[in-house]
Design a protein around this motif. Sequence first.
Motif: not given
Length: 732
Positions: A383-387, A467-474, A508-520
């Motif tokens: 979160g803080v890295h994207l911000f 829009l709900r975005v899950y940045l996740k933590h790992g 249950g996710y498909d197109e919602q998955l985006v393989e972009v890495g993690m901001p941190r």
Amino acid sequence: MLDIEEPVADVSLVLVVDELDAESLSGALEAVRMAPGLREVPMTIVHQPGVDVGPVLEQTTDVRAAVALPEVELAVMERVLGATTKYACVAVLPRPSKVPAWTRKVVREVNRLEQLPLASDVPLLVWAGSCTRQTVAQYVNQMLARQEVEPGSLLAAYLGRLTLAAANPLLEAVDPQDGDLEVLAFFAAQFVPGMPEPPWRFRIVLTGPSGDVVRSEPIRLTPRIDSHGKVRWEELTTTLSLRTAGNGHSRFIIEVDTEEPLLRLRRNLRPRRGALISARTVHMPVPAAQGSNSGAPVTVRYLLHTTGDGSAAFITSQIGTGWRAKVRWAATLLKKDAGFIFRGRKRRQMRWLRLVRLVTRPFFARRKIWLIGERTDTAQDNGVHLFAHMREVHPERAVYYVIDRSSPQYDRVAKYGNVIAHSSWQHQLLMLHAAVLANAYSIRYLIPASWGAGSYTRHLVWRVGALRVYLKHGVHLSPNSVKRGTTGYDLCLTVMPGETAALRASSGYDEQLVEVGMPRYDALTPTPPSRTLLFMPTWRKYLVTKVLDGAEEGEEPYEGSAYERFMTGFLESRRLHDLLEKYDYRLTFLPHYNMASRFEGASVAGERIQLANADDVTFQDLIRGCDAFITDFSSVHFDVAYVGTPIVYARFDEEDFETKHSSPSWFDYEADGFGPVVRSLDQTLDAVEDLLERGCEPDPFYAARVDAAFASRDQQNCARTVAAIDSHVAQR
């Protein structure tokens, strides 16, 4: 008309009694004995060994057997399958006052089945609304294992009706597709893993005040991976055409696909939290040839929602052209607002917030507000890295970070500006107009403290439509725990192909998955050698994590656990300290956030072993600065591998962790891991010694695995994340 006064024949009753029900057993048996229709019906009582039913049984001759077994469901199934009658009915013992209504259901259902030419090798289970889903699931599994049931047969329809009556059918998600709805549903029948494929079929229906408006084709149940990695026949997917639904309000229904009127059954599809929390107005342009005879461009609009107690999913839809259709839709939403705001005295806060949103909307109409956060008191993860990236690269955008003003980490993020205090009036106002909600842990951490999560989901989410975005933590090592029906994300970041494929298979996710890495990952640039080892274990959800907390259901004491023994042994190890002394290294220990209180003032073997505080230093700085990394199961090892630092996996309580904390993982530490796997304290110290002897130089064997695992290893993760979010916002 069915006669419920005449005694039913050829049926057995199996009554399940627990400790609480034992007190009312005598009254319930008396009520059953006196009930019209069930006179002289043989009964069996199944109870756990600790339940005393002796005094009651001495007073009655109606009970043929009393079975005391710890495995109640197994005992029930033995009695059902072993019954000599044509029908068997299982019931968790009804209260005496409920017996008459229950009796009528039993008689009606037996009389219904008597009118059908059902041929079965085992007694037919009678559904009267009082046995568990597990009982029905066990029965169906036995039925399919013992005889062949042809698809389309009456017996298949009977089993479909039985399972639908017992199940808890749920709507997990709806997706737009060229004027149609792609529907994902969860049957929630608790079927037995390994059960043969169900031969019955269902249909999903949209029904309105004047009747059905859209019916799907017959749907078969497909395999679904549950949160424990078990595969069950419990998923339903289909397509419904909104182009033929017209304008108005419709309810989602699931029904048994059968031509036999006596076996027809319909149930509401109840919306899961994930379906509601991602709801918003959806606009679908439809090609003119498909949508209108006039050739004018057509837009299909819809909104998923619920009412009342949330027991049914509804959809409001509209098909129209041009500005008039747009105005009609705006009027529909305004009518919903007005009806909610001025109706009664309940939900006063939500009504007030809806009014505030209406009044302030003109001031935010052209602003695309992003709210970013992590836990309410942290600023150390994606979160803080994207911000920080947004504030440095896109300072003109309305992007805000939400954190408790009293957090020790507040100053860490305040330097970027646009930081707002969690639950402040400014936070609440921006939540009413946000275009994007992005969090590294859960969007619920962005909900103001005074807003109830349930009320927010039901009354505000669909109106705001963020829009709900899950940045996740790992990296998700156990993707089975991620379910679209409970999380409802519009965008979920992934790091590598293996993780993406595992999530697509089970979430249950498909197109919602985006393989972009993690901001941190952008901050993971190597530093000069520091002669420091970093030890970062993860937590255990089955242990009492806080010092003063008592054990809740399912939790075990921390004291004496394998986790406590290893941590104490490692931190207090004289051999470890001597190795650090010999090779002139230090070890930093950073406990998991959820376990931190367990290690306040923890004893260590000497001054070369230090405990870190996440409030004083970011774990990215610790990762970048360490020469080697030791963990148990923490997904942070992917961050470490990203930098190229050698790793040791100390999997000291592997069986406990994999059975009590996580579910099966797509990542095989032995075959895919980035370092050696050890399983005891001595082996861990041996591996540490090997590292120190070679000056913590990476092993080429494991370095090759790292190179093969990551799709990208650069400092463009934030940029890719922003591009993915912008793309999804533009499509709305």
